[in-house]
Design a protein around this motif. Structure first.
Motif, PDB file in Angstrom:
ATOM      1  N   ARG A  40       0.815  -1.219   0.000  1.00  0.00           N
ATOM      2  CA  ARG A  40       0.000   0.000   0.000  1.00  0.00           C
ATOM      3  C   ARG A  40       0.851   1.272   0.000  1.00  0.00           C
ATOM      4  O   ARG A  40       0.309   2.361  -0.173  1.00  0.00           O
ATOM      5  N   PHE A  41       2.148   1.130   0.226  1.00  0.00           N
ATOM      6  CA  PHE A  41       3.047   2.284   0.263  1.00  0.00           C
ATOM      7  C   PHE A  41       4.220   2.022  -0.681  1.00  0.00           C
ATOM      8  O   PHE A  41       4.813   0.943  -0.669  1.00  0.00           O
ATOM      9  N   ALA A  42       4.544   3.022  -1.481  1.00  0.00           N
ATOM     10  CA  ALA A  42       5.655   2.874  -2.416  1.00  0.00           C
ATOM     11  C   ALA A  42       6.975   2.697  -1.690  1.00  0.00           C
ATOM     12  O   ALA A  42       7.882   2.027  -2.188  1.00  0.00           O
ATOM     13  N   LEU A  43       7.079   3.304  -0.494  1.00  0.00           N
ATOM     14  CA  LEU A  43       8.322   3.219   0.267  1.00  0.00           C
ATOM     15  C   LEU A  43       8.007   3.297   1.752  1.00  0.00           C
ATOM     16  O   LEU A  43       7.227   4.153   2.176  1.00  0.00           O
ATOM     17  N   ILE A  44       8.607   2.399   2.521  1.00  0.00           N
ATOM     18  CA  ILE A  44       8.517   2.421   3.977  1.00  0.00           C
ATOM     19  C   ILE A  44       9.856   2.928   4.500  1.00  0.00           C
ATOM     20  O   ILE A  44      10.890   2.292   4.295  1.00  0.00           O
ATOM     21  N   HIS A  45       9.858   4.073   5.158  1.00  0.00           N
ATOM     22  CA  HIS A  45      11.103   4.753   5.528  1.00  0.00           C
ATOM     23  C   HIS A  45      11.739   4.208   6.796  1.00  0.00           C
ATOM     24  O   HIS A  45      12.941   4.393   6.974  1.00  0.00           O
ATOM     25  N   GLY A  46      10.956   3.601   7.692  1.00  0.00           N
ATOM     26  CA  GLY A  46      11.474   3.408   9.034  1.00  0.00           C
ATOM     27  C   GLY A  46      11.671   1.974   9.481  1.00  0.00           C
ATOM     28  O   GLY A  46      11.324   1.651  10.618  1.00  0.00           O
ATOM     29  N   VAL A  47      12.228   1.100   8.651  1.00  0.00           N
ATOM     30  CA  VAL A  47      12.469  -0.277   9.084  1.00  0.00           C
ATOM     31  C   VAL A  47      13.712  -0.284   9.969  1.00  0.00           C
ATOM     32  O   VAL A  47      14.783   0.155   9.553  1.00  0.00           O
ATOM     33  N   ASP A  48      13.538  -0.795  11.195  1.00  0.00           N
ATOM     34  CA  ASP A  48      14.636  -0.657  12.157  1.00  0.00           C
ATOM     35  C   ASP A  48      14.870  -1.890  13.015  1.00  0.00           C
ATOM     36  O   ASP A  48      15.652  -1.838  13.965  1.00  0.00           O
ATOM     37  N   ASN A  49      14.205  -3.001  12.708  1.00  0.00           N
ATOM     38  CA  ASN A  49      14.485  -4.231  13.451  1.00  0.00           C
ATOM     39  C   ASN A  49      14.133  -5.438  12.605  1.00  0.00           C
ATOM     40  O   ASN A  49      13.306  -5.357  11.693  1.00  0.00           O
ATOM     41  N   ILE A  50      14.760  -6.561  12.900  1.00  0.00           N
ATOM     42  CA  ILE A  50      14.624  -7.738  12.047  1.00  0.00           C
ATOM     43  C   ILE A  50      13.232  -8.348  12.156  1.00  0.00           C
ATOM     44  O   ILE A  50      12.719  -8.907  11.179  1.00  0.00           O
ATOM     45  N   LYS A  51      12.583  -8.236  13.316  1.00  0.00           N
ATOM     46  CA  LYS A  51      11.229  -8.766  13.441  1.00  0.00           C
ATOM     47  C   LYS A  51      10.281  -8.059  12.477  1.00  0.00           C
ATOM     48  O   LYS A  51       9.471  -8.702  11.793  1.00  0.00           O
TER      49      LYS A  51
END
Length: 248
Positions: free
Chosen positions: A104-115
């Motif tokens: 639903r989003f072209a880009l997710i900016h805030g991935v910060d953990n492996i889970k």
């Protein structure tokens, strides 16, 4: 659903003027840094602002909008689906919300953990290859880096960045596109520049480490996006200077 509030012609005109002023500032900052204005994309941060405000800014030519709250974002997407906008998720994303954002989003900016990364991957695997939204075989993401080493702030620790990036690129339906950061809250304007420079250096190091190009640096907001552009930002996230202060 996020509906439409009544906006006067004067309010609409003021909003449009603020938007164009920000565009001019981006162009000026890019040229001052010896860069092409087209190398910097504006993410108009519309969180907490009504759908009508988004429609006004879209009518002035803006395509990319950033949201931080999942349900609010999905409601706006539904309201404004006829406009063909590009949506970025820029806020802190809980792992349990992965099912609501993938595709639903072209880009997710805030991935910060492996889970979170693994949940995004698992949810992507459940989607059809194509839909009305186009190819859903991959989800583009950025890694959020805790550039100020602040214990209360989200983001991957700098010393863990290489190993985390290695883990992310092993997930076949996530596509790593770059890095994102938020400097310490009190570091605005020129005080933010060293943090932006550090993120640029980290991106270059990660590129060498992984042997792949990362096209994006998401950094800079209303109070410091000119400084971010000077240090190499390709995405600037501007809300207040366009939409005004957030509603209470």
């Amino acid at each position: 659903m996020v509906g439409f509030d009544m906006m006067s012609e004067q309010e609409s005109g003021a909003l449009a003027a603020r938007y164009h002023e920000v565009r001019e500032r981006i162009e000026l900052a890019a040229r001052k840094a010896g860069r092409q204005p087209g190398s910097v994309s504006l993410v108009a941060v519309s969180k907490t602002h009504p759908a009508e405000s988004v429609e006004v800014v879209a009518g002035e030519g803006q395509v990319v909008f950033g949201e931080s709250y999942v349900q609010e974002a999905l409601s706006k997407q539904e309201c404004l689906s006829h406009l063909g906008l590009e949506w970025h998720f820029i806020g802190h994303l809980q792992s349990k919300k992965a099912r609501d954002v993938v595709g639903r989003f072209a880009l997710i900016h805030g991935v910060d953990n492996i889970k979170l990364a693994q949940n995004l991957q698992n949810r992507m695997a459940m989607l059809p290859v194509t839909s009305t939204g186009g190819d859903l075989s991959v989800q583009d993401i950025l890694i959020q880096v805790n550039i100020g080493r602040e214990p209360q702030k989200s983001g991957v620790a700098i010393e863990d960045l290489f190993s985390f990036a290695e883990d992310v690129i092993k997930l076949p339906q996530l596509r790593l596109r770059g890095l994102m950061c938020m400097p310490p809250f009190h570091c605005i304007g020129e005080l933010a520049s060293p943090y932006f420079a550090h993120l640029r250096e980290l991106k270059e190091q990660v590129e060498r480490h992984l042997g792949m190009a990362l096209p994006h640096l998401s950094m800079g907001m209303s109070q410091d996006f000119e400084q971010a552009i000077a240090e190499g930002a390709t995405l600037v996230r501007v809300g207040t200077d366009i939409f005004g202060e957030r509603p209470a």
